[in-house]
Design a protein around this motif. Sequence first.
Motif, PDB file in Angstrom:
ATOM      1  N   SER A  29      63.130-100.723  16.393  1.00 27.57           N
ATOM      2  CA  SER A  29      62.401-101.326  17.499  1.00 27.57           C
ATOM      3  C   SER A  29      62.886-100.723  18.806  1.00 27.57           C
ATOM      4  N   LEU A  30      61.964-100.433  19.693  1.00 26.25           N
ATOM      5  CA  LEU A  30      62.306 -99.931  21.018  1.00 26.25           C
ATOM      6  C   LEU A  30      61.977-101.011  22.031  1.00 26.25           C
ATOM      7  N   LEU A  31      62.995-101.721  22.502  1.00 24.06           N
ATOM      8  CA  LEU A  31      62.861-102.777  23.513  1.00 24.06           C
ATOM      9  C   LEU A  31      61.841-103.838  23.129  1.00 24.06           C
ATOM     10  N   SER A  32      61.706-104.121  21.860  1.00 27.49           N
ATOM     11  CA  SER A  32      60.767-105.126  21.339  1.00 27.49           C
ATOM     12  C   SER A  32      59.317-104.796  21.679  1.00 27.49           C
ATOM     13  N   ILE A  33      59.053-103.577  22.107  1.00 31.39           N
ATOM     14  CA  ILE A  33      57.696-103.188  22.499  1.00 31.39           C
ATOM     15  C   ILE A  33      57.052-102.276  21.471  1.00 31.39           C
ATOM     16  N   ALA A  34      57.796-101.339  20.917  1.00 31.44           N
ATOM     17  CA  ALA A  34      57.275-100.426  19.904  1.00 31.44           C
ATOM     18  C   ALA A  34      58.126-100.561  18.642  1.00 31.44           C
ATOM     19  N   ASN A  35      57.469-100.740  17.507  1.00 29.44           N
ATOM     20  CA  ASN A  35      58.159-100.902  16.233  1.00 29.44           C
ATOM     21  C   ASN A  35      57.648 -99.894  15.218  1.00 29.44           C
ATOM     22  N   VAL A  36      58.548 -99.378  14.420  1.00 27.12           N
ATOM     23  CA  VAL A  36      58.208 -98.560  13.262  1.00 27.12           C
ATOM     24  C   VAL A  36      58.803 -99.288  12.065  1.00 27.12           C
ATOM     25  N   THR A  37      57.954 -99.685  11.107  1.00 23.59           N
ATOM     26  CA  THR A  37      58.416-100.537  10.020  1.00 23.59           C
ATOM     27  C   THR A  37      58.107 -99.968   8.649  1.00 23.59           C
ATOM     28  N   ALA A  38      58.884-100.411   7.686  1.00 19.70           N
ATOM     29  CA  ALA A  38      58.631-100.157   6.274  1.00 19.70           C
ATOM     30  C   ALA A  38      58.771-101.503   5.583  1.00 19.70           C
ATOM     31  N   GLY A  39      57.906-101.772   4.636  1.00 20.41           N
ATOM     32  CA  GLY A  39      57.952-103.060   3.967  1.00 20.41           C
ATOM     33  C   GLY A  39      57.399-102.968   2.565  1.00 20.41           C
ATOM     34  N   TYR A  40      57.300-104.129   1.934  1.00 21.01           N
ATOM     35  CA  TYR A  40      56.767-104.193   0.576  1.00 21.01           C
ATOM     36  C   TYR A  40      55.841-105.394   0.485  1.00 21.01           C
ATOM     37  N   SER A  41      54.578-105.164   0.204  1.00 24.91           N
ATOM     38  CA  SER A  41      53.600-106.247   0.087  1.00 24.91           C
ATOM     39  C   SER A  41      53.605-106.802  -1.325  1.00 24.91           C
ATOM     40  N   ILE A  42      53.781-108.105  -1.406  1.00 24.28           N
ATOM     41  CA  ILE A  42      53.774-108.804  -2.687  1.00 24.28           C
ATOM     42  C   ILE A  42      52.453-109.565  -2.769  1.00 24.28           C
ATOM     43  N   PRO A  43      51.528-109.102  -3.619  1.00 20.27           N
ATOM     44  CA  PRO A  43      50.198-109.723  -3.658  1.00 20.27           C
ATOM     45  C   PRO A  43      50.193-111.035  -4.442  1.00 20.27           C
ATOM     46  N   PHE A  44      49.235-111.879  -4.109  1.00 18.74           N
ATOM     47  CA  PHE A  44      48.948-113.057  -4.914  1.00 18.74           C
ATOM     48  C   PHE A  44      47.445-113.282  -4.862  1.00 18.74           C
ATOM     49  N   GLY A  45      46.921-113.989  -5.837  1.00 15.67           N
ATOM     50  CA  GLY A  45      45.469-114.189  -5.902  1.00 15.67           C
ATOM     51  C   GLY A  45      44.790-113.050  -6.641  1.00 15.67           C
ATOM     52  N   ARG A  46      43.460-113.151  -6.726  1.00 15.07           N
ATOM     53  CA  ARG A  46      42.695-112.132  -7.469  1.00 15.07           C
ATOM     54  C   ARG A  46      42.548-110.832  -6.701  1.00 15.07           C
ATOM     55  N   GLU A  47      42.227-110.923  -5.406  1.00 16.04           N
ATOM     56  CA  GLU A  47      42.015-109.711  -4.617  1.00 16.04           C
ATOM     57  C   GLU A  47      43.349-109.186  -4.123  1.00 16.04           C
ATOM     58  N   GLN A  48      43.620-107.925  -4.415  1.00 16.38           N
ATOM     59  CA  GLN A  48      44.892-107.333  -4.040  1.00 16.38           C
ATOM     60  C   GLN A  48      44.653-106.202  -3.035  1.00 16.38           C
ATOM     61  N   PHE A  49      44.351-106.597  -1.779  1.00 16.30           N
ATOM     62  CA  PHE A  49      44.144-105.595  -0.741  1.00 16.30           C
ATOM     63  C   PHE A  49      45.441-104.882  -0.405  1.00 16.30           C
ATOM     64  N   PHE A  50      46.525-105.631  -0.359  1.00 15.45           N
ATOM     65  CA  PHE A  50      47.825-105.065   0.003  1.00 15.45           C
ATOM     66  C   PHE A  50      48.769-105.236  -1.174  1.00 15.45           C
ATOM     67  N   LYS A  51      49.341-104.125  -1.632  1.00 17.72           N
ATOM     68  CA  LYS A  51      50.250-104.167  -2.773  1.00 17.72           C
ATOM     69  C   LYS A  51      51.188-102.977  -2.687  1.00 17.72           C
ATOM     70  N   GLY A  52      52.478-103.205  -2.820  1.00 18.31           N
ATOM     71  CA  GLY A  52      53.454-102.123  -2.832  1.00 18.31           C
ATOM     72  C   GLY A  52      53.997-101.792  -1.457  1.00 18.31           C
ATOM     73  N   PHE A  53      54.561-100.600  -1.343  1.00 20.16           N
ATOM     74  CA  PHE A  53      55.215-100.175  -0.101  1.00 20.16           C
ATOM     75  C   PHE A  53      54.206 -99.963   1.028  1.00 20.16           C
ATOM     76  N   THR A  54      54.617-100.343   2.224  1.00 24.23           N
ATOM     77  CA  THR A  54      53.786-100.165   3.406  1.00 24.23           C
ATOM     78  C   THR A  54      54.595 -99.517   4.515  1.00 24.23           C
ATOM     79  N   LEU A  55      53.918 -98.745   5.330  1.00 26.03           N
ATOM     80  CA  LEU A  55      54.510 -98.162   6.532  1.00 26.03           C
ATOM     81  C   LEU A  55      53.637 -98.588   7.701  1.00 26.03           C
ATOM     82  N   GLY A  56      54.261 -98.884   8.831  1.00 28.19           N
ATOM     83  CA  GLY A  56      53.472 -99.344   9.960  1.00 28.19           C
ATOM     84  C   GLY A  56      54.073 -98.975  11.300  1.00 28.19           C
ATOM     85  N   VAL A  57      53.212 -98.984  12.298  1.00 31.08           N
ATOM     86  CA  VAL A  57      53.593 -98.781  13.698  1.00 31.08           C
ATOM     87  C   VAL A  57      52.903 -99.878  14.494  1.00 31.08           C
TER      88      VAL A  57
END
Length: 151
Positions: A113-141
């Motif tokens: 995080s840069l001064l709480s203004i810009a973030n670069v993240t990596a995460g892991y989406s754990i799906p639930f329910g029938r529709e799995q739009f997000f699943k597995g590793f994610t990268l974000g800005v």
Amino acid sequence: MIRQKKKKAGLLLVFVFCAWSGYAQVPSKPVDAFTLRAGYNHNRDKNTAFLGGGYLVGDYFWASVTFYGGVHYLRHDGTHRFVPEIGVDFHAVMVMAGLAVTPYSVQPKAGLSLLSIANVTAGYSIPFGREQFFKGFTLGVQFQLPVIDRR
């Protein structure tokens, strides 16, 4: 030879202590603001754009917390989809950790995080329910800009 290594180690220790002492003198600016938040996430074969708002409280430099909500826009199976998300991010100096929840998944994440203004993240989406739009590793800005300061 050993004496030279001890001397270098001692100088390094003095340098680190002086640098940390100077770092501790950085003035902090408390913040209590509503923010506009925009971002981009990549998850498997999906790219999403995010737009939302948040509430940032704490200190820009040392530690802050952001509570946010918004909507992801993505194309899935030839259709345009809007997926709501709420979450919380904890920022400390230059690292951050957070948790995001959508109707389809839970995503713990960590990053820089840069001064709480810009973030670069990596995460892991754990799906639930029938529709799995997000699943597995994610990268974000993500970018969040204060728009209303409550101080």
